[in-house]
Design an enzyme around this catalytic site. Structure first.
Site, mmCIF file in Angstrom:
data_model
loop_
_atom_site.group_PDB
_atom_site.id
_atom_site.type_symbol
_atom_site.label_atom_id
_atom_site.label_comp_id
_atom_site.label_asym_id
_atom_site.label_seq_id
_atom_site.Cartn_x
_atom_site.Cartn_y
_atom_site.Cartn_z
ATOM 1 C CG PHE A 133 44.626 22.806 14.458
ATOM 2 C CD1 PHE A 133 45.254 22.581 13.238
ATOM 3 C CD2 PHE A 133 43.821 23.937 14.593
ATOM 4 C CE1 PHE A 133 45.080 23.464 12.173
ATOM 5 C CE2 PHE A 133 43.639 24.832 13.534
ATOM 6 C CZ PHE A 133 44.268 24.588 12.327
ATOM 7 C CD GLN A 186 40.678 32.010 18.464
ATOM 8 O OE1 GLN A 186 40.169 31.590 17.442
ATOM 9 N NE2 GLN A 186 40.963 31.231 19.492
ATOM 10 C CG HIS A 194 44.649 32.842 13.790
ATOM 11 N ND1 HIS A 194 45.957 32.660 13.403
ATOM 12 C CD2 HIS A 194 44.045 31.638 13.651
ATOM 13 C CE1 HIS A 194 46.126 31.392 13.051
ATOM 14 N NE2 HIS A 194 44.982 30.748 13.192
ATOM 15 C CG LEU A 243 43.998 32.409 9.228
ATOM 16 C CD1 LEU A 243 43.953 33.174 10.532
ATOM 17 C CD2 LEU A 243 43.062 31.224 9.273
ATOM 18 C CD GLU A 267 46.221 26.596 15.676
ATOM 19 O OE1 GLU A 267 45.497 27.614 15.740
ATOM 20 O OE2 GLU A 267 46.130 25.670 16.480
ATOM 21 N NE ARG A 283 43.575 29.238 16.409
ATOM 22 C CZ ARG A 283 42.608 28.974 15.550
ATOM 23 N NH1 ARG A 283 41.464 29.611 15.639
ATOM 24 N NH2 ARG A 283 42.791 28.092 14.603
ATOM 25 C CG HIS A 289 40.575 33.773 13.531
ATOM 26 N ND1 HIS A 289 40.634 33.743 12.160
ATOM 27 C CD2 HIS A 289 40.447 32.488 13.926
ATOM 28 C CE1 HIS A 289 40.550 32.481 11.750
ATOM 29 N NE2 HIS A 289 40.424 31.712 12.798
ATOM 30 N NE ARG A 305 37.109 29.430 16.886
ATOM 31 C CZ ARG A 305 37.706 28.975 15.780
ATOM 32 N NH1 ARG A 305 37.635 27.707 15.465
ATOM 33 N NH2 ARG A 305 38.385 29.795 14.998
HETATM 34 C C1 LIG Z 1 40.384 32.401 7.478
HETATM 35 C C2 LIG Z 1 39.644 31.601 8.486
HETATM 36 C C3 LIG Z 1 39.970 30.269 8.707
HETATM 37 C C4 LIG Z 1 39.262 29.513 9.624
HETATM 38 N N1 LIG Z 1 39.614 28.214 9.794
HETATM 39 C C5 LIG Z 1 38.918 27.459 10.666
HETATM 40 C C6 LIG Z 1 39.232 26.098 10.842
HETATM 41 O O1 LIG Z 1 40.127 25.558 10.203
HETATM 42 N N2 LIG Z 1 38.508 25.370 11.703
HETATM 43 C C7 LIG Z 1 37.483 25.904 12.412
HETATM 44 O O2 LIG Z 1 36.856 25.180 13.154
HETATM 45 N N3 LIG Z 1 37.156 27.209 12.268
HETATM 46 C C8 LIG Z 1 37.846 27.994 11.415
HETATM 47 N N4 LIG Z 1 37.513 29.318 11.269
HETATM 48 C C9 LIG Z 1 36.329 29.836 11.934
HETATM 49 C C10 LIG Z 1 35.082 29.418 11.187
HETATM 50 O O3 LIG Z 1 35.334 29.413 9.807
HETATM 51 C C11 LIG Z 1 33.886 30.313 11.447
HETATM 52 O O4 LIG Z 1 33.752 30.501 12.806
HETATM 53 C C12 LIG Z 1 32.633 29.676 10.932
HETATM 54 O O5 LIG Z 1 32.784 29.362 9.567
HETATM 55 C C13 LIG Z 1 31.399 30.519 11.111
HETATM 56 O O6 LIG Z 1 30.323 29.851 10.485
HETATM 57 P P1 LIG Z 1 28.817 30.302 10.630
HETATM 58 O O7 LIG Z 1 28.015 29.279 9.928
HETATM 59 O O8 LIG Z 1 28.520 30.562 12.053
HETATM 60 O O9 LIG Z 1 28.741 31.679 9.881
HETATM 61 P P2 LIG Z 1 29.245 32.187 8.443
HETATM 62 O O10 LIG Z 1 29.908 31.134 7.664
HETATM 63 O O11 LIG Z 1 29.967 33.451 8.706
HETATM 64 O O12 LIG Z 1 27.904 32.496 7.677
HETATM 65 C C14 LIG Z 1 27.093 33.571 8.023
HETATM 66 C C15 LIG Z 1 25.952 33.626 7.076
HETATM 67 O O13 LIG Z 1 25.002 34.570 7.542
HETATM 68 C C16 LIG Z 1 24.634 35.437 6.502
HETATM 69 N N5 LIG Z 1 24.223 36.703 7.101
HETATM 70 C C17 LIG Z 1 24.906 37.485 7.960
HETATM 71 N N6 LIG Z 1 24.175 38.553 8.297
HETATM 72 C C18 LIG Z 1 23.002 38.447 7.642
HETATM 73 C C19 LIG Z 1 21.829 39.239 7.575
HETATM 74 N N7 LIG Z 1 21.692 40.387 8.246
HETATM 75 N N8 LIG Z 1 20.813 38.830 6.769
HETATM 76 C C20 LIG Z 1 20.912 37.672 6.061
HETATM 77 N N9 LIG Z 1 21.990 36.895 6.109
HETATM 78 C C21 LIG Z 1 23.023 37.275 6.887
HETATM 79 C C22 LIG Z 1 25.845 35.520 5.638
HETATM 80 O O14 LIG Z 1 25.520 35.930 4.336
HETATM 81 C C23 LIG Z 1 26.310 34.069 5.667
HETATM 82 O O15 LIG Z 1 25.593 33.308 4.755
HETATM 83 C C24 LIG Z 1 38.225 30.101 10.365
HETATM 84 C C25 LIG Z 1 37.912 31.427 10.167
HETATM 85 C C26 LIG Z 1 38.629 32.183 9.256
HETATM 86 C C27 LIG Z 1 38.330 33.612 9.092
#
Ligand SMILES: Cc1cc2nc3c(=O)[nH]c(=O)nc-3n(C[C@H](O)[C@H](O)[C@H](O)COP(=O)(O)OP(=O)(O)OC[C@H]3O[C@@H](n4cnc5c(N)ncnc54)[C@H](O)[C@@H]3O)c2cc1C
Ligand code: SF4
Ligand code: SF4
Ligand code: FES
Lengths: 247, 610
Positions: free
Chosen positions: B121, B236, B238, B252, B255, B311, B382, B417
């Protein structure tokens, strides 16, 4: 593609529902969810629907489009006949909340009842396991499930016969198959499959496989092998013969 | 107005993405009562979309990999404004967190000798990303979910937190108030410690890969509660999002396509990524296509192709090609994986097996068969590197009792990142947040909610229903404000920034805020997306302002932050982070804070890896 298209959206709550018709401008590549959100933004801000990823990955936007259970975000308008209004309805197998949203909580309760993953102790020298790709291809197919519950929606055992209390439905048979065929798992779920999970209710109509947006071969790859395991354990011919003798 | 039923937990987690679930599991393992709240259904959080993989230096594919290499890659990628302690913890603990997922049932792709497979990656020196095809996020989220539901954690789905509640003297956070989507009821949750894991902010931009729930709630809730935000200028973009058809713009394209040998081409068929390779990556980057290909096929002697540079750089090269008129028909560039048929037989099968979701996505949404034709791609919003300022070891914010982890917390990524470092960050720092929140909960009691906070919050949340509904009198539609905000951020505080445009954005943000105060929503409180959008809007406006202010302050270009008026990196700015906080008059303040000196051992590690 341009111009306008008409949508017939089922609106209302458990108190009563009604189709309402809306027109909205369309453009190339649009999917049903785009149209629904556009209608929401321009015409009815309180139209209830769920969506999250808009990329077919989260399984939130399940609905019945022209009567067929599908993901709204993966259904292109170009693939639908637009001469007449496109009908959009909530899933039928679950209690209605409002408009396109249904109460799917039953699914979460079912999952919690299923015996969880239980691995054998690590046996490689580094304290982990060795697992071969060919042994997990099938399990990985099952693990593609995005829990859209469209298969649950279409299965007649749940939709028509309402046997929610006796049958866990195709989604969770896929889940059980993923556990049972996991090379590390040592839990035994056959007794439950036969009783609490109700695998016997499935009569292999394959409707679930047809609607699965992840193209999981639910019936052939998950349910039939599970049925076979149950048969082998509980209805093995020798055992049957013995039972007859006793009579 | 408020439901009489109150909930009480030792530790309350907001968000059920990877970070929230991992934190909840840990707090529960520590013996705490744990509640988790999420605004969507369980298992639908944005994490489910992650594709490429989880970065962890297991060294399964290349045994030269170890935490030191991962640490230096992360720091180099972040242009050294990262919190070095977090980057160190992350690199050291990620392998253990991944192995733990396997023990909880995750089924990752395998090496030939039966170990967890890892892929290349951008910015990672060795193949490091643990993955399952291109649906790694789903595997990770489902594993945590299926394990988590058996650990005694109580999950409250489709509930949105509208405010953090503070103790009588305002010294610490001791609960939250939520509304439930189904009925619109307000409920109070009290807790000894609260962990924010609310994810990102992508919905502030017009073109984004992020899902509906990424509206910056955690960032804004913490800010309102008096916590510091940091690094908000670093967003970021992407390099590869879909550009056509319009309705899928932003989705998306992993990568992983480039990791598997995909190449970027302009309209002249030129592999433009070879044209500009940054000095600090020159010695690690292939100087001819042949070497690049060998790298993607696992040749340890080969250096990586320029498509796998970081990126920020790749996105800017794409923008340059488009701006200079060498873009694809729909305003992107070409990403070609089909070409590998020249190199391997059965390339069609190979591509479908390695990149099944991508194959599906293009086939279904764009009518393109990626095993035969190139894709059109362009940058998409992203990830936010910035977020809630937390302690590196404990993940506690600057407000006692309030912890944060995952995308809504900041520090580990610096100015950019690396792919895969988010999923690993969710696991490593999520676990730590759970562990230290449990410690905090053991040492503190429930606290009492001070003053009229609950009543105020409910009143504010209900305002949109009570306002004048006549557009003639200025009634506004929440969706149209959100739309205008997204356009504004996209154009004025996007990939390429300059002073006048950011200033202009700040002025327009004031206008949008004023309009937001006139938002009216029809209907009632039952499952009313118009109302939800109206409430999310406040968060989006707050974080947009924080992004714009910080972007204005950093008068240099570094990582994902590119200033046309200051196109070079400036070492002075390399010594500091920008911190955003709510001032005493309710106005937003931004100040710079020096980055603590890195200890000698870590400096030595970076030197060793150069
Ligand atoms: C298409 C895509 C592909 C990606 N691929 C990769 C990858 O291959 N490798 C990598 O390392 N990263 C990747 N990323 C980045 C990564 O997926 C995210 O940064 C990461 O999943 C964020 O996780 P999180 O647990 O912080 O939040 P999230 O998974 O966004 O979860 C947030 C949670 O908070 C809840 N929430 C939000 N606001 C409130 C509120 N006010 N009240 C109650 N609940 C709330 C939501 O309902 C949800 O349950 C990718 C991102 C995208 C968009
Ligand atoms: S095959 Fe079985 S599980 Fe699937 S829809 Fe038919 S009866 Fe239901
Ligand atoms: S098996 Fe298929 S149809 Fe059923 S819930 Fe999973 S993804 Fe949906
Ligand atoms: S919105 Fe996620 S599957 Fe449709």
């Amino acid at each position: 593609m341009s111009g306008k298209a008409a949508f017939k959206i089922l609106r209302g709550t458990s108190q009563g529902v009604e189709f309402e018709q809306y027109e909205t401008p369309i453009s190339e590549g649009m999917v049903v969810l785009d149209a629904v959100r556009q209608i929401q933004a321009d015409q009815i801000p309180d139209l209830a629907c769920r969506w999250n990823c808009k990329a077919g990955k989260c399984g939130s936007c399940s609905a019945e489009i022209n009567g067929i259970p599908r993901l709204m975000c993966m259904t292109r308008l170009a693939d639908l006949p637009l001469e007449k209004p496109v009908s959009v309805e909530p899933m039928k197998a679950f209690p209605l909340i409002k408009d396109l949203t249904t109460d799917v909580s039953w699914n979460f309760h079912v999952k919690k009842k299923i015996k969880p993953f239980k691995p054998r102790p690590p046996d490689a020298s580094d304290g982990t396991w060795r697992i071969w790709q060919e042994d997990i291809d099938r399990v990985q197919e099952f693990r593609k499930c995005i829990e859209c519950f469209l298969c649950q929606d279409v299965c007649h055992v749940l939709r028509e016969h309402r046997l929610q209390s006796e049958f866990i439905g195709p989604r969770f048979l896929v889940h059980v198959a993923g556990l049972e065929m996991h090379p590390l798992d040592i839990e035994d779920r056959l007794e439950e499959l036969k009783t609490a999970y109700g695998v016997g209710y499935c009569n292999i109509t394959k409707c679930c496989t047809k609607v699965c947006p992840e193209e999981i071969t639910i019936t052939d790859n998950a349910i039939i092998p599970l049925k076979e395991r149950v048969v082998d354990r509980f209805y093995d011919p020798l055992a049957n013969l013995l039972r007859k003798f006793k009579k | 107005m408020v439901d009489s039923q109150e909930f009480e937990y030792d530790v309350l987690v907001i968000g059920a993405g990877g970070a929230g679930l991992r934190a909840a599991i840990e707090a529960s393992a520590e013996g705490c009562s744990v509640g988790i709240i999420c605004k969507c259904l369980l298992g639908k959080a944005h994490t489910v979309m992650a594709e490429g993989g989880i970065a962890a230096a297991l060294g399964n594919v290349d045994d030269r990999d170890n935490w030191k290499v991962h640490f230096s890659d992360t720091m180099r990628g972040g242009q050294y404004v990262n919190n070095w302690r977090m980057a160190e913890i992350h690199a050291k603990e990620a392998p253990e967190r991944v192995r733990e997922l396997e023990a909880w049932g995750a089924v990752f792709d395998r090496t030939k000798d039966g170990r967890i497979l890892q892929r290349n990656f951008g910015g990672h020196k060795y193949p490091r990303l643990v993955h399952v095809g291109d649906r790694t996020g789903l595997e990770m989220l489902r594993t945590l979910q299926d394990y988590g539901i058996h650990q005694g954690i109580e999950v409250h789905m489709e509930r949105t937190v509208v405010r953090l509640l503070k103790d009588g003297d305002g010294s610490r956070v001791c609960g939250v108030i939520v509304y439930d989507r189904e009925k619109g009821r307000f409920q109070v949750f009290r807790a000894k410690a609260v962990i924010l894991a609310t994810g990102g902010i992508g919905q502030a931009y017009q073109i984004t890969s992020n899902s509906w729930d990424c509206t910056g709630d955690g960032h804004s809730l913490a800010y309102e509660a008096g916590a510091e935000l940091i690094d908000m200028e670093f967003i970021q973009f992407h390099p590869t999002g879909m550009v056509w058809p319009p309705s899928v713009r932003g989705i998306l394209v992993t990568e992983g396509v480039r990791g598997e040998g995909g190449i970027l081409l302009n309209s002249e068929g030129r592999r433009f990524m070879f044209d500009e390779i940054p000095d600090n990556y020159k010695h690690q980057t292939a100087d001819n296509p042949e070497e690049g290909w060998r790298y993607t096929q696992g040749d340890k002697e080969a250096r990586r192709p320029p498509e796998l540079l970081t990126r920020d750089h790749t996105a800017r090269c794409i923008v340059r090609e488009i701006k200079e008129g060498r873009g694809s028909p729909h305003g992107g560039v070409f990403l070609d994986i089909a070409w590998i048929k020249e190199k391997i037989s059965h390339s069609e099968e190979h591509i479908k097996r390695k990149l099944p979701s991508m194959y599906h996505q293009f086939k279904q949404l764009a009518g393109i068969d990626i095993t035969r034709e190139p894709m059109e791609v362009g940058p998409t919003t992203h990830y936010i590197m910035g977020g809630i300022h937390v302690d590196a070891d404990t993940q506690m914010s600057t407000v006692p009792g309030l912890f944060a982890c995952g995308e809504c917390a900041a520090g580990i990524n610096g100015a950019n990142r690396l792919g895969g470092n988010s999923l690993s960050d969710l696991l490593v720092l999520g676990k730590r947040a759970g562990e230290y929140a449990a410690d905090f909960a053991r040492e503190n009691n429930l606290g009492s909610i001070g003053g009229e906070q609950v009543e105020e919050a409910v009143e504010m949340a209900l305002e949109p229903f009570g306002r004048d509904n006549d557009p003639q009198n200025g009634a506004e539609n929440p969706y149209s404000i959100q739309n205008d905000l997204q356009k504004l951020m996209q154009h004025n505080v996007g990939i390429v920034r300059k002073e006048e445009e950011i200033q202009c954005a700040l002025e327009k943000l004031d206008l949008l805020k004023e309009r937001a105060s006139r938002v009216h929503v029809p209907g009632n409180r039952e499952f009313n997306p118009g109302w939800h959008t109206a409430l999310d809007l406040n968060h989006l406006l707050t974080i947009s302002e924080a992004i714009a202010h910080s972007a204005l302050e950093r008068k240099e270009s570094r990582g994902a932050h590119f200033r046309e008026d200051f196109p070079e990196k400036n070492p002075d700015f390399g010594q500091c982070n920008y911190v955003t906080i709510k001032g005493p008059e309710g106005n937003m303040l931004v100040r710079s804070e020096p980055i603590p000196e890195m200890p000698e051992e870590l400096k030595a590690v970076i030197k060793e890896m150069e």
